[in-house]
Design a protein around this motif. Structure first.
Motif, PDB file in Angstrom:
ATOM      1  N   ILE A   1       0.900  -1.184   0.223  1.00 11.16           N
ATOM      2  CA  ILE A   1      -0.009   0.029   0.123  1.00 11.16           C
ATOM      3  C   ILE A   1       0.894   1.238  -0.111  1.00 11.16           C
ATOM      4  N   ILE A   2       0.558   2.126  -0.958  1.00  9.79           N
ATOM      5  CA  ILE A   2       1.371   3.378  -1.141  1.00  9.79           C
ATOM      6  C   ILE A   2       0.652   4.398  -1.370  1.00  9.79           C
ATOM      7  N   PRO A   3       1.216   5.702  -1.041  1.00  5.57           N
ATOM      8  CA  PRO A   3       0.174   6.824  -1.330  1.00  5.57           C
ATOM      9  C   PRO A   3      -0.075   7.355  -2.839  1.00  5.57           C
ATOM     10  N   GLN A   4      -1.470   7.580  -2.928  1.00  9.84           N
ATOM     11  CA  GLN A   4      -1.955   7.726  -4.438  1.00  9.84           C
ATOM     12  C   GLN A   4      -2.322   9.040  -4.955  1.00  9.84           C
ATOM     13  N   HIS A   5      -2.437   9.900  -3.948  1.00  8.87           N
ATOM     14  CA  HIS A   5      -3.171  11.334  -4.022  1.00  8.87           C
ATOM     15  C   HIS A   5      -2.505  12.074  -2.938  1.00  8.87           C
ATOM     16  N   TYR A   6      -2.219  13.254  -3.136  1.00  4.60           N
ATOM     17  CA  TYR A   6      -1.578  14.324  -2.054  1.00  4.60           C
ATOM     18  C   TYR A   6      -2.595  15.485  -1.881  1.00  4.60           C
ATOM     19  N   GLY A   7      -2.750  16.004  -1.000  1.00  2.55           N
ATOM     20  CA  GLY A   7      -3.627  17.312  -0.527  1.00  2.55           C
ATOM     21  C   GLY A   7      -2.933  18.394  -1.027  1.00  2.55           C
TER      22      GLY A   7
END
Length: 154
Positions: free
Chosen positions: A36-42
């Motif tokens: 599981i890895i980051p897909q989107h950033y705020g």
């Protein structure tokens, strides 16, 4: 007189290097990634959506599609896909340079995001740096400025 041919050769070399970086960097680091890895950033640059590690291929794939598309458009400056000032389109070498420079910006942005994403995944940083939005702002200001300049140039 500006030698657009040499500028375009240099831009193509930079494009190819960035294109290769996207793929090679992803290939090198893929096996080390957690499932599981980051897909989107705020807006704060922090990850806010997570997903499967196979999504890491998104930037290289989109970068490849844009590389192919924009290289095609740069050779066919009459294309409907090229929505720029008619004064720029009237000068094919200038239009080609504009498209090639845009592609360098995009590939550099994708490369930087990928590089920082791997650093975030490995715990070296917590969020995307200010450099990512800076690249986007510079790219947008350059596009608008370039188009505006040539649109109103006599």
């Amino acid at each position: 007189m500006i030698n657009y041919k040499n500028i375009n050769k240099l831009l193509l070399i930079i494009q190819v290097l960035l294109f290769l970086f996207l793929w090679i960097f992803t290939i090198i680091h893929f096996s080390e990634l957690p499932e599981i890895i980051p897909q989107h950033y705020g807006f704060d640059g922090k990850p806010n959506v997570y997903g499967n590690k196979s999504m890491i291929w998104t930037l290289p794939i989109i970068g490849s599609l844009l590389f192919l598309l924009l290289n095609h458009v740069s050779k066919n400056t009459d294309s409907e896909l090229l929505n720029i000032s008619p004064k720029i389109k009237a000068k094919p070498e200038l239009a080609r340079t504009f498209v090639n420079a845009l592609l360098v910006f995009i590939l550099f942005l994708f490369s930087r995001i990928l590089f920082e994403e791997i650093k975030i995944i490995k715990g070296f940083q917590e969020s995307l740096s200010f450099f990512v939005p800076t690249i986007i702002i510079v790219m947008l200001v350059s596009i608008v400025g370039f188009n505006t300049y040539y649109h109103y140039k006599k």
